[in-house]
Design a protein around this motif. Structure first.
Motif, short mmCIF file in Angstrom:
data_model
loop_
_atom_site.label_atom_id
_atom_site.label_comp_id
_atom_site.label_asym_id
_atom_site.label_seq_id
_atom_site.Cartn_x
_atom_site.Cartn_y
_atom_site.Cartn_z
N GLN B 3 39.10 47.10 38.57
CA GLN B 3 40.15 48.08 38.29
C GLN B 3 41.44 47.36 37.88
N ALA B 23 48.35 45.87 38.43
CA ALA B 23 47.70 45.53 39.69
C ALA B 23 46.20 45.56 39.50
N SER B 25 42.09 44.80 40.99
CA SER B 25 41.23 44.74 42.16
C SER B 25 39.78 44.70 41.68
N GLY B 26 38.89 44.31 42.58
CA GLY B 26 37.47 44.31 42.27
C GLY B 26 36.93 43.03 41.68
N THR B 28 37.93 38.42 41.29
CA THR B 28 38.78 37.29 41.69
C THR B 28 39.81 37.04 40.59
N PHE B 29 40.97 37.64 40.75
CA PHE B 29 42.01 37.61 39.73
C PHE B 29 42.36 36.18 39.32
N LYS B 76 49.18 37.97 44.75
CA LYS B 76 49.34 39.43 44.83
C LYS B 76 48.48 40.16 43.82
N ASN B 77 47.57 39.43 43.15
CA ASN B 77 46.66 40.05 42.19
C ASN B 77 47.41 40.91 41.17
N SER B 78 48.46 40.33 40.62
CA SER B 78 49.31 41.11 39.72
C SER B 78 49.68 40.33 38.46
#
Lengths: 107, 119
Positions: B3, B23, B25-26, B28-29, B76-78
């Motif tokens: 996502q 942002a 998710s889901g 490994t950024f 922060k996966n951003s």
């Protein structure tokens, strides 16, 4: 910059038709050509990468091929959910560039 | 499930600034390169900027070079896009996208955030 020229810019077809969309690169890009589908109000979706590799989950009626600097997206039997705009994109070098799009409409 | 969710778009006056966020998710950024791609109303797609997984490589389209800055926070996966000196021609939906290889193709896209530059 590498220019990507798509043709036609639009087409009308019926369910069950075989549809072919062409993308021509302004220079050699090897197989670094990708295809996306975009429906109105939605983000594009990857269909084909590296000219002919089918993205996971994409129906097998979609296929891609290359002849020199000409690339083709083929839909073997058009389905109602395939009416959308299709874009090619080169990933040979920066800047990444897209074709102008082909809108597939219902005849 | 992968996502990506953009935010931060809106109406801004010419010459103004805006900061977009994405942002994720889901996945490994920190293992993936990311890009911003935009689409002006009724127009085609335009690649804007690329950032490698560790931020060591960054590229921009000529149309935004010197005005836009891409960055990321792997903790922060951003993903971010700082947009300064905005022009009317920057009006577009901005998508964050996941890159499969360095400057390759985009296998995941966010829903997009609309930036409108107008007085």
């Amino acid at each position: 910059d590498i220019q990507m020229t798509q043709s036609p810019s639009s087409l009308s077809a019926s369910v069950g038709d075989r549809v072919t969309i062409t993308c021509r690169a302004s220079q050699s890009i090897s197989n670094y050509l990708n295809w996306y589908q975009q429906k109105p109000g939605k983000a594009p979706k990857l269909l084909i990468y590296d000219a002919s590799s089918l993205q996971s989950g994409v129906p097998s009626r979609f296929s891609g091929s290359r002849s020199g600097t000409d690339f083709t997206l083929t839909i073997s039997s058009l389905q109602p959910e395939d009416f959308a705009t299709y874009y090619c994109q080169q990933s040979y070098n920066s800047p990444l560039t897209f074709g102008g799009g082909t809108k597939v409409e219902i005849k | 499930e992968v996502q990506l969710a953009e935010s931060g778009g809106g109406l801004v006056q010419p010459g103004g600034s805006l900061r977009l966020s994405c942002a994720v998710s889901g996945f490994t950024f920190s293992s993936y390169s990311m890009n911003w791609v935009r689409q002006a109303p009724g127009k085609g797609l335009e690649w804007v900027s690329y950032i490698s997984s560790g931020s060591s490589r960054i590229y921009y389209a000529d149309s935004v070079k010197g005005r836009f800055t891409i960055s990321r926070d792997n903790a922060k996966n951003s993903l971010f896009l700082q947009m300064n000196s905005l022009r009317a021609e920057d009006t577009a939906v901005y998508y964050c996208t996941r890159d499969v290889r360095r400057l390759a193709f985009f296998d995941s896209w966010g829903q997009g955030t609309l930036v409108t530059v107008s007085s």
